[in-house]
Design an enzyme around this catalytic site. Structure first.
Site, PDB file in Angstrom:
ATOM      1  N   GLU A 137      -5.288 -11.425   6.697  1.00  0.00           N
ATOM      2  CA  GLU A 137      -5.620 -10.004   6.924  1.00  0.00           C
ATOM      3  C   GLU A 137      -5.534  -9.670   8.421  1.00  0.00           C
ATOM      4  O   GLU A 137      -5.155  -8.560   8.784  1.00  0.00           O
ATOM      5  CB  GLU A 137      -7.015  -9.667   6.388  1.00  0.00           C
ATOM      6  N   GLU A 194      -9.645   7.307   1.272  1.00  0.00           N
ATOM      7  CA  GLU A 194      -8.337   6.954   0.726  1.00  0.00           C
ATOM      8  C   GLU A 194      -7.709   8.133  -0.006  1.00  0.00           C
ATOM      9  O   GLU A 194      -7.073   7.977  -1.023  1.00  0.00           O
ATOM     10  CB  GLU A 194      -8.489   5.748  -0.219  1.00  0.00           C
TER      11      GLU A 194
END
Ligand SMILES: NC(=O)c1ccc[n+]([C@@H]2O[C@H](COP(=O)([O-])OP(=O)(O)OC[C@H]3O[C@@H](n4cnc5c(N)ncnc54)[C@H](O)[C@@H]3O)[C@@H](O)[C@H]2O)c1
Ligand SMILES: [Zn+2]
Length: 558
Positions: free
Chosen positions: A380, A432
């Site tokens: 990540e 989002e």
């Protein structure tokens, strides 16, 4: 705008071509402060352009004039001071400047700087060619000089990456940084500024600091008090993490005057469930927890998601703090306020957006994280560089050896930068909704396919993401977006960190079936997060199934 009284001046530095002077002027206007450019002052004082001073009197003389000008500038109050790109390298200058105010560095990639300087030279041919451009390979010269100054630029209070911003956007970012640093200032730090702030997450509902440092756990209580938190703190942790850090954290909190209760759950993804949320509710009821008591999530992403979900829902929301102890949690799970539990039919099906009051990442806790978890977490970190920050990728490439050995200084820098990238993205798109957060899913479409096809048993998430990123890069190459050299560069970096880049023994149709069930699909077409370059992401919905299959075949080891 009102600022913290202790911040006397604001200093703006950065390489040539980062727009220091224009930005400083604009910031001064925004704050209603004075403006001063040390280079301009030097020209005024000496009566000749800087290039001439260099030529006639030498660099040493210029640096002398510069030191004197900076000394004078530091006596100002409420002034935005733009300083020359090399000034900060001198320790005397740095010390003076750091005492008088906040230092902000404007960053840009060498390519951006080259383009800007070149453009500037083309538009005003009457002015002298910058010495940086007057050589055989100006881009390389910029790279070298910039690299030699990077350690000094890294030593500032706030950095703004200017590559994709115009002057007023950069100025806005500078002011935002200033405001946030002032807000989270701790009394002990220089000019009242807390040097542990890696970044600030700023959403519509909450704005909070992410602290990153080595040995930072010791300061948890102090930082909570500074954030005006008091009362009872309930530490939620898993058995692994609690056995290592539980009593230490309890002690630190008690010393800071908190009443402490701890609730310890079994480690593992199965614990991230409604059942355990209810067990924690029961515990809170039993201990008569009140609305302004504090929940502390001490652990990896599993604990963070579960404890955050409880914090979001118990008494309609309690203050909470993320103390991430895994690499995934430090750079990803603890930032952005996504909390939740799994449903037997799917991961993370039940949840909320609920931002913590602060994130405190002590990188030293990674020394006890199992090796495989650590390696998985690097995926990540690398992802954040690949999607948005080529320079960070370079940093990871040059330092992988020391990073994987957890060398404190470098580790802290890597985690702080990676966390800042995630913070920047979620600050733009908390829920989002606008699609901006989608770019964080780079490598994740194939990863979810791999994870689901193996019932989440075979791969750790980061391992699947590493393979998924190789797939996404290959797909980008097939679509003519990404040169093969970049695909290889990414693969080499993942391997340096010990991550897998292929898989074996899996039925490809199982993977594609799982990918079509992936919840990140909009309508029918999968929104593929792809690369145009290292550090430059694009989203495409027009990828054919054949291309995807061909890539999966390439990833499947014979
Ligand atoms: N909310 C988000 O935005 C977000 C983002 C990414 C992942 N997640 C979630 O995070 C979870 C994965 O996080 P994770 O990888 O941290 O898993 P995890 O929390 O299960 O931790 C992995 C293992 O490491 C142990 N551990 C953690 N820190 C340790 C330490 N310092 N020393 C020794 N052992 C330690 C844990 O006990 C566990 O056994 C998943 O549930 C995932 O869905 C959430
Ligand atoms: Zn992920």
């Amino acid at each position: 705008m009102k600022l913290d009284r202790r911040i006397t001046n604001l200093i703006i530095t950065g390489f040539s071509g980062t727009g220091k002077s224009l930005v400083a002027k604009e910031v001064a206007r925004g704050l209603n402060w004075d403006f001063l450019d040390t280079d301009d002052e030097i020209v005024k004082q000496s009566g000749k352009p800087i290039a001439e001073i260099f030529r006639q009197d030498g660099e040493a003389r210029f640096r002398e004039l510069e030191r004197e000008t900076i000394r004078k500038a530091c006596q100002q109050k409420q002034t935005v001071i733009a300083i020359g790109g090399g000034a900060i390298v001198n320790p005397q200058n740095y010390e003076l400047l750091a005492k008088t105010g906040l230092i902000v560095c404007l960053e840009a990639k060498a390519e951006t700087i080259y383009e800007r300087l070149f453009r500037e030279a083309a538009y005003s041919p009457e002015t002298e060619v910058r010495p940086l451009l007057a050589n055989d390979n100006p881009l390389e010269r910029i790279r070298q000089l910039k690299a030699s100054r990077q350690p000094y630029y890294a030593n500032v209070d706030w950095t703004v990456h200017t590559d994709n911003l115009n002057i007023s956007q950069v100025a806005e970012e500078v002011i935002r940084g200033l405001r946030n640093l002032a807000k989270f200032a701790s009394p002990s730090a220089r000019s009242g500024i807390d040097k542990d702030v890696a970044c600030v997450v700023e959403t519509a509902t909450q704005s909070y600091p992410v602290f990153v440092g080595y040995g930072l756990l010791d300061r948890l209580g102090e930082k909570m008090k500074k954030a005006a938190l008091s009362g009872t703190a309930t530490v939620i942790s898993d058995e692994n993490v609690f056995s290592l850090y539980g009593s230490k954290v309890e002690g630190i909190l008690k010393n800071a005057g908190f009443v402490v209760n701890s609730f310890v759950v079994p480690p593992g993804e199965e614990t991230k469930s409604m059942d355990y949320a209810i067990k924690i509710y029961d515990f809170l009821v039993e201990h008569r927890a009140e609305r302004d008591d504090i929940i502390i999530a001490l652990g990896g992403g599993m604990v963070g998601d579960l404890a955050g979900f409880v914090a979001a829902t118990f008494l309609r929301g309690m203050p909470w703090i993320q103390v991430p102890t895994s690499l995934v949690a430090m750079v990803d799970a603890s930032i952005g306020g996504k909390v939740g539990v799994n449903h037997p039919e799917g991961k993370n099906l039940i949840g909320a957006f609920y931002q913590p009051n602060m994130v405190l990442a002590d990188c030293e806790t990674l020394t006890t994280l199992p090796q495989r978890e650590l390696t998985s977490g690097w995926a990540e970190v690398i992802k954040h560089g690949l999607i948005l920050d080529e320079e960070f990728v370079q940093f990871l490439e040059s330092n992988f050896n020391r990073l994987t050995k957890l060398e404190p200084g470098l580790l802290t820098r890597a985690i702080a930068r990676s966390a800042a990238i995630k913070a920047q993205v979620v600050s733009q798109d908390e829920r989002e909704r606008e699609g901006k957060r989608t770019i964080l899913n780079y490598g994740h479409t194939i990863a979810h396919g791999l994870e689901a096809a193996t019932q989440y048993k075979r791969f750790l998430h980061g391992e699947a993401v590493a393979i998924g990123m190789v797939g996404a890069a290959k797909l980008s190459q097939r679509l003519g977006l990404l040169p093969s050299a970049a695909v290889e560069r990414q693969q080499a970096l993942l391997q340096k960190f010990g991550l897998p880049t292929v898989f074996s023994g899996l039925d490809l149709t199982e993977i594609t079936r799982a990918m079509e069930l992936d919840k990140k699909i909009k309508g029918k077409a999968i929104r593929w997060v792809l690369l145009q370059d290292i550090g430059k992401v694009v989203i495409r919905s027009d990828v054919s199934q054949q291309e995807v299959l061909a890539v999966l075949q390439e990833l499947a080891e014979a």
